[in-house]
Design an enzyme around this catalytic site. Structure first.
Site, PDB file in Angstrom:
ATOM      1  N   ARG A 257     -17.019   1.473  -1.553  1.00 55.90           N
ATOM      2  CA  ARG A 257     -16.001   2.163  -1.754  1.00 55.90           C
ATOM      3  C   ARG A 257     -16.012   3.559  -2.948  1.00 55.90           C
ATOM      4  NH1 ARG A 257     -11.028  -1.833  -1.317  1.00 55.90           N
ATOM      5  NH2 ARG A 257      -9.853  -0.199  -0.745  1.00 55.90           N
ATOM      6  N   PRO A 258     -16.648   4.404  -2.464  1.00 50.42           N
ATOM      7  CA  PRO A 258     -16.805   5.546  -3.343  1.00 50.42           C
ATOM      8  C   PRO A 258     -15.621   6.309  -3.387  1.00 50.42           C
ATOM      9  CG  PRO A 258     -18.069   6.114  -1.330  1.00 50.42           C
ATOM     10  CD  PRO A 258     -17.477   4.766  -1.351  1.00 50.42           C
TER      11      PRO A 258
ATOM     12  N   ASN B 226       0.860  -1.162   0.015  1.00 47.72           N
ATOM     13  CA  ASN B 226       0.126   0.069  -0.001  1.00 47.72           C
ATOM     14  C   ASN B 226       0.876   1.256  -0.060  1.00 47.72           C
ATOM     15  OD1 ASN B 226      -2.109  -1.599  -0.179  1.00 47.72           O
ATOM     16  ND2 ASN B 226      -2.796  -1.347   2.080  1.00 47.72           N
TER      17      ASN B 226
ATOM     18  N   ASP C  44     -15.837   9.984  -4.035  1.00 50.42           N
ATOM     19  CA  ASP C  44     -16.305  11.133  -3.810  1.00 50.42           C
ATOM     20  C   ASP C  44     -15.319  12.166  -3.322  1.00 50.42           C
ATOM     21  OD1 ASP C  44     -17.098   9.600  -1.615  1.00 50.42           O
ATOM     22  OD2 ASP C  44     -18.107  11.487  -0.789  1.00 50.42           O
ATOM     23  N   LEU C  45     -14.632  11.853  -2.113  1.00 53.97           N
ATOM     24  CA  LEU C  45     -13.700  12.633  -1.511  1.00 53.97           C
ATOM     25  C   LEU C  45     -12.375  13.068  -2.535  1.00 53.97           C
ATOM     26  CD1 LEU C  45     -13.688  11.075   1.904  1.00 53.97           C
ATOM     27  CD2 LEU C  45     -14.706  13.201   1.140  1.00 53.97           C
TER      28      LEU C  45
ATOM     29  N   ASP D 107      -7.076  -3.329   8.094  1.00 57.74           N
ATOM     30  CA  ASP D 107      -6.525  -4.191   7.359  1.00 57.74           C
ATOM     31  C   ASP D 107      -5.728  -5.370   8.276  1.00 57.74           C
ATOM     32  OD1 ASP D 107      -6.996  -3.165   4.851  1.00 57.74           O
ATOM     33  OD2 ASP D 107      -5.062  -2.194   4.836  1.00 57.74           O
TER      34      ASP D 107
ATOM     35  N   ARG E 180      -2.336 -10.981  -4.074  1.00 53.64           N
ATOM     36  CA  ARG E 180      -2.470  -9.568  -4.084  1.00 53.64           C
ATOM     37  C   ARG E 180      -1.535  -8.995  -2.932  1.00 53.64           C
ATOM     38  NH1 ARG E 180      -8.207  -7.374  -5.813  1.00 53.64           N
ATOM     39  NH2 ARG E 180      -6.949  -5.641  -6.082  1.00 53.64           N
TER      40      ARG E 180
HETATM   41  N1  EPU Z   1     -14.462   6.627   1.220  1.00 53.61           N
HETATM   42  C1  EPU Z   1     -15.365   7.480   0.992  1.00 53.61           C
HETATM   43  N2  EPU Z   1     -15.054   8.275  -0.056  1.00 53.61           N
HETATM   44  C2  EPU Z   1     -13.886   8.261  -0.769  1.00 53.61           C
HETATM   45  C3  EPU Z   1     -12.993   7.686  -0.457  1.00 53.61           C
HETATM   46  C4  EPU Z   1     -13.112   6.733   0.650  1.00 53.61           C
HETATM   47  O1  EPU Z   1     -16.490   7.411   1.293  1.00 53.61           O
HETATM   48  O2  EPU Z   1     -13.732   9.222  -1.770  1.00 53.61           O
HETATM   49  C5  EPU Z   1     -14.677   5.644   2.270  1.00 53.61           C
HETATM   50  C6  EPU Z   1     -14.534   4.187   1.823  1.00 53.61           C
HETATM   51  O3  EPU Z   1     -15.468   3.781   1.321  1.00 53.61           O
HETATM   52  C7  EPU Z   1     -13.954   3.453   3.009  1.00 53.61           C
HETATM   53  C8  EPU Z   1     -13.282   4.341   4.057  1.00 53.61           C
HETATM   54  O4  EPU Z   1     -13.727   5.733   3.462  1.00 53.61           O
HETATM   55  O5  EPU Z   1     -15.151   2.979   3.864  1.00 53.61           O
HETATM   56  C9  EPU Z   1     -11.681   4.425   3.902  1.00 53.61           C
HETATM   57  O6  EPU Z   1     -11.339   4.297   2.655  1.00 53.61           O
HETATM   58  P1  EPU Z   1     -10.001   4.787   2.136  1.00 53.61           P
HETATM   59  O7  EPU Z   1     -10.055   5.696   1.039  1.00 53.61           O
HETATM   60  O8  EPU Z   1      -9.000   5.385   3.371  1.00 53.61           O
HETATM   61  O9  EPU Z   1      -9.338   3.715   1.503  1.00 53.61           O
HETATM   62  P2  EPU Z   1      -8.557   3.122   0.324  1.00 53.61           P
HETATM   63  O10 EPU Z   1      -7.345   4.348  -0.196  1.00 53.61           O
HETATM   64  O11 EPU Z   1      -9.478   2.847  -0.748  1.00 53.61           O
HETATM   65  C10 EPU Z   1      -6.381   2.060   1.287  1.00 53.61           C
HETATM   66  C11 EPU Z   1      -5.776   0.606   1.392  1.00 53.61           C
HETATM   67  C12 EPU Z   1      -6.646  -0.328   1.831  1.00 53.61           C
HETATM   68  C13 EPU Z   1      -7.110  -0.108   3.501  1.00 53.61           C
HETATM   69  C14 EPU Z   1      -7.580   1.484   3.460  1.00 53.61           C
HETATM   70  C15 EPU Z   1      -7.739   1.802   4.916  1.00 53.61           C
HETATM   71  C16 EPU Z   1      -4.412   0.857  -0.322  1.00 53.61           C
HETATM   72  C17 EPU Z   1      -4.211   0.554  -1.970  1.00 53.61           C
HETATM   73  N3  EPU Z   1      -5.654   0.327  -0.082  1.00 53.61           N
HETATM   74  O12 EPU Z   1      -7.688   1.815   0.829  1.00 53.61           O
HETATM   75  O13 EPU Z   1      -6.092  -1.639   1.831  1.00 53.61           O
HETATM   76  O14 EPU Z   1      -7.958  -0.952   3.818  1.00 53.61           O
HETATM   77  O15 EPU Z   1      -6.617   2.267   2.915  1.00 53.61           O
HETATM   78  O16 EPU Z   1      -6.718   1.733   5.616  1.00 53.61           O
HETATM   79  O17 EPU Z   1      -3.650   1.492   0.060  1.00 53.61           O
HETATM   80  C18 EPU Z   1      -5.787  -3.952   1.798  1.00 53.61           C
HETATM   81  O18 EPU Z   1      -4.464  -3.842   1.700  1.00 53.61           O
HETATM   82  O19 EPU Z   1      -6.178  -5.008   2.070  1.00 53.61           O
HETATM   83  C19 EPU Z   1      -6.669  -2.770   1.706  1.00 53.61           C
HETATM   84  C20 EPU Z   1      -8.041  -3.119   1.399  1.00 53.61           C
END
Ligand code: EPU
Length: 439
Positions: A124-125, A23, A127-128, A307, A399
């Site tokens: 996983r939207p 990540n 929007d942010l 995670d 992965r």
């Molecule tokens: N969310 C929103 N809107 C957005 C972005 C996120 O509502 O625009 C919500 C998501 O739906 C979720 C929460 O915010 O419910 C957290 O999402 P975040 O954006 O922080 O996660 P991510 O960037 O999609 C990364 C890791 C994930 C890890 C999360 C949280 C990477 C590639 N992925 O995902 O890793 O669970 O942060 O720490 O960095 C894994 O490695 O198994 C994995 C899923």
């Protein structure tokens, strides 16, 4: 079909090496899009399927990627004229490829990236991500499965994130490095992987400060250039082996593991009676005869990481009493519990919480991974279960865990990976993530 076959019950003993963080590596690869001069030379890149996919996304953008999987180094040359389209077939395979949007539109003024779908752990939207990019002056058009981003006037802005999203923080931060003027992003994610991204951006010539706190400040520069960087260690891989050692009454040194990055997990393990010793060589974990129950809530860093949630539920189920796991980050991350039920787990789900009844005498069963961390939890349960456990849907595991079978074997576990043909005949195979097997 491929399966991992484990014969329990095992007690882990020895030491294990940890890879660079998936990540951290993924957004770092996306950041190379910003470098219009010189090469980026990366070290400690984990040879995982997600990393290979991100490499292919870069190649589709006309970036030269040379990956030496033996030395875990990657050399990236993004100095040619780049394509502006990230193809759907690759973005579909991996949601994380959405982090190419910010750097691509910042470098080219235009980008077209396929819309990533939801996935098993939640909707996983993004929007942010989009809201922040719009504040930087980027026009966003969503149509027929694509996001079109146009930056005629990329400028600094004051941005407040409603939630400290990891991906949104990364996307906005990368776009802002090339924006005219200053950007302040508040309520950002504070994960160590964000700090690693800020570190490499600064080596590329960006001016980013505050990573690791809740406010990041960026002073825009005209262009970024190549550099050398070694990817931070994978705290989730390290944590996975810590839990495996803890539940198996094991005695394991997690080599070079970083205490600071694993504090939320370590404090919970100590509460459960696990002996943790931080040494110069890494973190030494000794599992107790009996684990004590504890309640856990997942939170953005520095809270307990989502995670590690699935793996931690195995420890809670092993403990001597009732524990609660409250998942606040993703809406649907308890699917592994249904699989653990086949291995004797007793629990009930109440809203975002799982109430876990210990102690569990895990018994071997045929189970199926539902996502990457679920795969790890099922393997850990198999390690301590009585009898034979078979875990399938290993594409999830590949992965994020490099050479998991070899690493557990080295720790004394009776474990193998097999391929099973239609007639039921089994052939022994090495980890798919062994160097020779990766495409
Ligand atoms: N969310 C929103 N809107 C957005 C972005 C996120 O509502 O625009 C919500 C998501 O739906 C979720 C929460 O915010 O419910 C957290 O999402 P975040 O954006 O922080 O996660 P991510 O960037 O999609 C990364 C890791 C994930 C890890 C999360 C949280 C990477 C590639 N992925 O995902 O890793 O669970 O942060 O720490 O960095 C894994 O490695 O198994 C994995 C899923």
């Amino acid at each position: 079909m491929e399966q991992i076959v484990i014969n329990g019950a095992n007690r882990l003993k020895g030491s294990v090496e940890i890879e660079g963080a998936k990540n951290a590596a993924l957004p770092i690869l996306a950041a190379t899009i910003l470098t219009s001069e010189g090469k980026v030379n990366l070290d400690n890149i984990p040879p995982l399927s997600d990393v290979i996919i991100m490499g292919k996304v870069l190649e589709a953008l006309n970036i030269k990627v040379e990956f030496d999987k033996f030395s875990k180094t990657m050399s990236i040359d993004a100095t040619a004229d780049l394509n502006s389209v990230a193809p759907q077939e690759l973005v579909e395979k991996m949601r994380a490829s959405i982090v190419v949007l910010g750097p691509l539109v910042a470098r080219l003024g235009y980008a077209r990236v396929a819309m990533p779908g939801g996935c098993a752990i939640g909707s996983r939207p993004i929007d942010l991500h989009l809201k922040g990019l719009k504040q930087l002056g980027i026009e966003i058009n969503q149509q027929a499965g694509f996001i079109e981003a146009t930056a005629k006037d990329l400028h600094g802005a004051e941005i407040y994130l409603d939630f400290p999203s990891v991906g949104a923080t990364q996307n906005i931060m990368m776009a802002a490095t090339l924006a005219e003027g200053n950007t302040v992003i508040e309520n950002v994610a504070r994960e160590p992987e964000i700090v690693d991204l800020a570190n490499i951006l600064n080596k590329m010539g960006a001016q980013v400060s505050g990573a690791g706190t809740d406010t990041i400040k960026i002073k825009g520069v005209k262009a970024l250039h190549g550099c050398e960087h070694s990817v931070v260690q994978d705290r989730i891989e390290a944590g996975t082996y810590m839990v495996a050692a803890a539940v198996s009454k094991g005695d394991v040194l997690i080599e070079d593991a970083m205490y600071e990055h694993n504090r939320p997990l370590i404090s919970k393990l100590i509460e459960m009676g696990v002996k943790i010793e931080v040494t110069d060589a890494g973190i030494h974990v000794v599992g107790p005869e009996v684990l004590q129950p504890t309640d856990v809530q997942t939170m953005p860093h520095p809270g307990f990481p989502t995670d590690m949630q699935a793996q931690m539920t195995v420890a809670q189920l092993m403990s001597n009493g009732t524990s609660a796991m409250n998942e606040t980050v993703f809406e649907n991350r308890f699917m592994h519990l249904e699989e653990l039920k086949k291995m004797n787990a007793k629990f009930r789900i109440e809203g975002n919480s799982a109430i876990l009844e210990g102690p569990t005498k895990f018994s071997g069963a045929q189970v199926s991974a539902t996502d990457l961390r679920a795969a790890a939890a099922l393997v850990i349960a198999g390690v301590i279960a009585d009898g034979e456990t078979r875990v399938s849907r290993l594409e999830y595991m590949d992965r994020g865990y490099y050479q998991l079978v070899s690493k557990f074997k080295k720790l004394g576990v009776d474990i193998k990976r097999v391929s099973i043909d239609e007639s039921g005949r089994e052939t022994l195979i090495t980890d798919i993530t062994d160097n020779s097997k990766l495409a």
